[in-house]
Design a protein around this motif. Structure first.
Motif, short mmCIF file in Angstrom:
data_model
loop_
_atom_site.label_atom_id
_atom_site.label_comp_id
_atom_site.label_asym_id
_atom_site.label_seq_id
_atom_site.Cartn_x
_atom_site.Cartn_y
_atom_site.Cartn_z
N GLY A 1 0.81 -1.56 0.21
CA GLY A 1 0.48 0.05 -0.08
C GLY A 1 0.64 1.60 0.12
O GLY A 1 0.11 1.98 -0.19
N LEU A 2 2.23 1.19 -0.31
CA LEU A 2 2.91 1.84 -0.22
C LEU A 2 2.03 3.43 -1.30
O LEU A 2 2.03 2.60 -2.37
N ASP A 3 3.07 4.40 -1.30
CA ASP A 3 2.35 5.21 -2.44
C ASP A 3 4.10 5.59 -2.86
O ASP A 3 3.85 6.00 -4.18
N VAL A 4 4.99 5.64 -2.41
CA VAL A 4 6.10 5.88 -3.55
C VAL A 4 7.46 4.86 -2.20
O VAL A 4 7.29 4.83 -1.32
N TYR A 5 8.28 4.75 -2.88
CA TYR A 5 9.11 4.03 -2.54
C TYR A 5 11.25 4.48 -2.19
O TYR A 5 11.13 5.40 -3.35
N HIS A 6 11.52 4.74 -1.16
CA HIS A 6 12.66 5.33 -1.17
C HIS A 6 13.95 4.23 0.03
O HIS A 6 13.71 3.87 0.33
N GLU A 7 15.45 4.43 -0.85
CA GLU A 7 16.35 4.07 -0.52
C GLU A 7 17.10 4.88 0.13
O GLU A 7 16.79 6.11 0.27
N LEU B 1 13.36 13.79 0.30
CA LEU B 1 11.67 14.67 0.64
C LEU B 1 10.70 15.15 -0.15
O LEU B 1 9.47 14.93 0.19
N LEU B 2 11.39 16.04 -0.43
CA LEU B 2 10.85 17.16 -1.29
C LEU B 2 10.01 16.18 -3.07
O LEU B 2 8.80 16.43 -2.45
N SER B 3 10.33 15.04 -3.23
CA SER B 3 9.42 14.85 -4.39
C SER B 3 8.32 13.69 -3.62
O SER B 3 7.56 13.87 -4.17
N VAL B 4 8.62 13.17 -2.10
CA VAL B 4 7.22 12.38 -1.69
C VAL B 4 6.48 13.54 -0.90
O VAL B 4 5.59 13.96 -1.12
N VAL B 5 6.95 14.64 -0.84
CA VAL B 5 5.86 15.70 0.35
C VAL B 5 4.80 16.66 -1.36
O VAL B 5 3.81 16.28 -1.29
N SER B 6 5.71 16.38 -2.76
CA SER B 6 4.84 16.82 -3.34
C SER B 6 3.95 15.74 -4.16
O SER B 6 3.25 16.13 -4.52
N LYS B 7 3.94 14.67 -3.12
CA LYS B 7 2.92 13.62 -3.74
C LYS B 7 2.07 13.75 -2.45
O LYS B 7 0.73 12.78 -2.43
N ILE B 8 1.74 14.55 -1.36
CA ILE B 8 1.42 13.95 -0.32
C ILE B 8 -0.39 14.56 -0.60
O ILE B 8 -0.88 15.22 -1.61
N LYS B 9 -1.62 13.54 -0.18
CA LYS B 9 -3.28 13.72 -0.11
C LYS B 9 -3.74 14.42 0.68
O LYS B 9 -2.18 14.68 1.95
N PRO B 10 -4.47 15.54 0.60
CA PRO B 10 -5.04 16.20 1.29
C PRO B 10 -5.05 15.19 2.57
O PRO B 10 -5.80 14.27 2.92
N LYS B 11 -5.13 16.42 3.66
CA LYS B 11 -5.63 14.75 5.33
C LYS B 11 -6.86 14.73 5.57
O LYS B 11 -7.88 14.98 4.73
N GLU B 12 -6.86 13.47 5.16
CA GLU B 12 -8.42 12.74 6.21
C GLU B 12 -9.34 13.23 6.36
O GLU B 12 -9.19 14.35 7.37
#
Length: 135
Positions: free
Chosen positions: A110-116, A124-135
């Protein structure tokens, strides 16, 4: 110039929240510090069970940085359980493993993204750009 501005991230006080799930103290400190640099409020827990428990207590996060290998409950099981609980946060797998089979198993949980590891401001910025709105 602050690091966050030099990388194109201009929100000094972000409203984003993150949860760092990692049993390694050095990784916890690095990820906590990187999130702080980006102005992202964050909590740290040491295993997947603690990640489940903090969500059961009512806390919500925009981003979860999930390590794969941890005692008590690993990142794959924790990610599956969080998704089964209806947690829609962006979950980023962060691991020292690079094998495609391990990445695939973790991603299928169920990951959205994977980084080593190690995470960097750029990763981290590339991950932050994928953040979904808070539930």
């Amino acid at each position: 110039m602050p690091i966050s501005q030099s990388h194109g991230f201009s929100s000094p006080k972000s409203e984003l929240t993150a949860l760092v799930v990692d049993d390694d103290g050095v990784s916890q400190k690095i990820h906590h510090r990187l999130l702080n640099i980006l102005g992202i409020e964050n909590d740290v827990v040491a295993n997947g069970k603690e990640a489940i428990d903090i969500h059961l207590s009512g806390k919500k996060f925009n981003l979860i940085l999930m390590d794969r290998d941890m005692p008590v409950m690993n990142g794959i099981e924790a990610t599956k359980r969080l998704r089964d609980m209806g947690i829609g946060s962006t979950i980023a797998g962060v691991s020292s493993h690079s094998s495609s089979k391990i990445k695939q198993e973790f991603t299928e949980a169920g990951l959205d993204v994977y980084h080593e590891k190690p995470l960097t401001v750029a990763k981290l910025l590339s991950v932050v750009s994928k953040i979904k709105p808070k539930e």
